[in-house]
Design a protein around this motif. Sequence first.
Motif, PDB file in Angstrom:
ATOM      1  N   SER A  60       0.881  -1.267  -0.180  1.00 57.12           N
ATOM      2  CA  SER A  60      -0.063  -0.024  -0.153  1.00 57.12           C
ATOM      3  C   SER A  60       0.826   1.291  -0.065  1.00 57.12           C
ATOM      4  O   SER A  60       2.011   1.200   0.591  1.00 57.12           O
ATOM      5  N   VAL A  61       0.576   2.494  -0.428  1.00 55.40           N
ATOM      6  CA  VAL A  61       1.187   3.426  -0.778  1.00 55.40           C
ATOM      7  C   VAL A  61       1.659   3.835   0.751  1.00 55.40           C
ATOM      8  O   VAL A  61       3.053   4.249   0.915  1.00 55.40           O
ATOM      9  N   LEU A  62       0.691   4.215   1.660  1.00 55.89           N
ATOM     10  CA  LEU A  62       1.330   4.527   3.044  1.00 55.89           C
ATOM     11  C   LEU A  62       2.306   3.524   3.648  1.00 55.89           C
ATOM     12  O   LEU A  62       3.007   3.985   4.342  1.00 55.89           O
ATOM     13  N   GLY A  63       1.882   2.130   3.513  1.00 56.37           N
ATOM     14  CA  GLY A  63       2.603   1.133   4.128  1.00 56.37           C
ATOM     15  C   GLY A  63       4.050   1.356   3.665  1.00 56.37           C
ATOM     16  O   GLY A  63       5.208   1.192   4.398  1.00 56.37           O
ATOM     17  N   ASN A  64       4.219   1.617   2.302  1.00 56.73           N
ATOM     18  CA  ASN A  64       5.295   1.551   1.606  1.00 56.73           C
ATOM     19  C   ASN A  64       6.452   2.839   2.021  1.00 56.73           C
ATOM     20  O   ASN A  64       7.516   2.924   2.422  1.00 56.73           O
TER      21      ASN A  64
ATOM     22  N   TRP B 107       5.977   4.527   4.814  1.00 57.75           N
ATOM     23  CA  TRP B 107       6.313   4.224   6.322  1.00 57.75           C
ATOM     24  C   TRP B 107       7.554   3.183   6.302  1.00 57.75           C
ATOM     25  O   TRP B 107       8.483   3.541   7.176  1.00 57.75           O
ATOM     26  N   TRP B 108       7.561   2.144   5.720  1.00 57.19           N
ATOM     27  CA  TRP B 108       8.537   1.258   5.496  1.00 57.19           C
ATOM     28  C   TRP B 108       9.850   1.936   5.026  1.00 57.19           C
ATOM     29  O   TRP B 108      11.007   1.632   5.817  1.00 57.19           O
ATOM     30  N   SER B 109       9.771   2.605   4.062  1.00 61.91           N
ATOM     31  CA  SER B 109      10.879   3.245   3.376  1.00 61.91           C
ATOM     32  C   SER B 109      11.856   4.358   4.434  1.00 61.91           C
ATOM     33  O   SER B 109      13.012   4.275   4.593  1.00 61.91           O
ATOM     34  N   LEU B 110      10.839   4.935   5.427  1.00 61.38           N
ATOM     35  CA  LEU B 110      11.259   5.833   6.098  1.00 61.38           C
ATOM     36  C   LEU B 110      11.858   5.088   7.366  1.00 61.38           C
ATOM     37  O   LEU B 110      13.072   5.442   7.697  1.00 61.38           O
ATOM     38  N   ARG B 111      11.450   3.922   7.810  1.00 57.19           N
ATOM     39  CA  ARG B 111      11.970   2.965   8.891  1.00 57.19           C
ATOM     40  C   ARG B 111      13.062   2.419   8.491  1.00 57.19           C
ATOM     41  O   ARG B 111      14.101   2.322   8.966  1.00 57.19           O
ATOM     42  N   PHE B 112      13.129   2.043   7.084  1.00 53.09           N
ATOM     43  CA  PHE B 112      14.538   1.412   6.476  1.00 53.09           C
ATOM     44  C   PHE B 112      15.751   2.552   6.501  1.00 53.09           C
ATOM     45  O   PHE B 112      16.913   2.168   6.836  1.00 53.09           O
ATOM     46  N   ARG B 113      15.561   3.732   6.087  1.00 51.22           N
ATOM     47  CA  ARG B 113      16.249   4.646   5.830  1.00 51.22           C
ATOM     48  C   ARG B 113      16.845   5.114   7.514  1.00 51.22           C
ATOM     49  O   ARG B 113      17.912   5.253   7.684  1.00 51.22           O
ATOM     50  N   ALA B 114      15.819   5.039   8.391  1.00 54.29           N
ATOM     51  CA  ALA B 114      16.286   5.491   9.882  1.00 54.29           C
ATOM     52  C   ALA B 114      17.292   4.433  10.246  1.00 54.29           C
ATOM     53  O   ALA B 114      18.282   4.316  10.972  1.00 54.29           O
ATOM     54  N   TRP B 115      16.681   2.936   9.888  1.00 51.57           N
ATOM     55  CA  TRP B 115      17.511   1.601  10.689  1.00 51.57           C
ATOM     56  C   TRP B 115      19.040   1.821   9.853  1.00 51.57           C
ATOM     57  O   TRP B 115      20.101   1.816  10.644  1.00 51.57           O
ATOM     58  N   ALA B 116      19.124   2.361   8.550  1.00 55.43           N
ATOM     59  CA  ALA B 116      20.486   2.192   7.808  1.00 55.43           C
ATOM     60  C   ALA B 116      21.161   3.351   8.564  1.00 55.43           C
ATOM     61  O   ALA B 116      22.595   2.878   8.760  1.00 55.43           O
TER      62      ALA B 116
END
Length: 256
Positions: free
Chosen positions: A103-107, A109-118
């Motif tokens: 889903s657009v929002l899910g994606n 949100w995930w991409s922000l979390r992935f960036r934060a994690w990295a």
Amino acid sequence: MRKNLRYLILLLVLLFVAVNEALIKSRSTSWENPLWVRIYAVNGDGRNATEKYIDSLTRNSFAAVEKFVNSEARRHGVLIDAIDVEYNGRLQSGPPELPAEQSVLGNIWWSLRFRAWAAHRAWNSDQDEGDVELFVTYYDIETTHSLRHSVGLEGGLIGIINAFADKSYRGSNQVVIAHELMHTLGASDKYAMDSIPQYPQGYAEPYLKPLYPQRRAEIMGGRIPLSAQQAIMPRSLAEVVVGIQTAAEINWPIDR
Ligand SMILES: [Zn+2]
């Protein structure tokens, strides 16, 4: 009032991310210095077989990616080694898993979390940081028969690659790594919903006569077209090229 404040903060975060990415993007595709690509391995299923496979990985396991990108870059007019690939070893914990449902929002949100994690991972590490960081998550072929898709974040210069922990998949894993690396640099997919490469941009040799069967895959087309309806996965990067449109998207000079 609090709701407005939350929106404001979210907007500021997104603005910061967008400006930051525009800066990174222009720096990463200037091709004046080799881009440092750093690869990390993650055990995706915690199995022993996967662990053993990761034990066997060295810089050499990813050398084909470096060789492929550098020789294709030269063919397209880049005068230096375009990338420098280093294997930075395994990580104890991997990036946040992709949402199972798209889903657009899910994606977002995930991409922000992935960036934060990295960013957090790089902050806590004393290894050399790459310009591009790719996290390859391996799965045992005994228990995993199909992989979740891999993702390369444009602008974020980070990617997740889901891969099989088996020698027989080394070549196809390298193809996926190179594909996601291209995404991080701004290249777009060139295949239709059914994984059939789009003509002409997703073809390695769009002017071949007769057109079929094609002999190679275009890196973002993903597969080797055997007919207009049928295409197969390349077995290794030896069967792959970077086409003109992909080269233009990542700012290779072509014939300027
Ligand atoms: Zn893709």
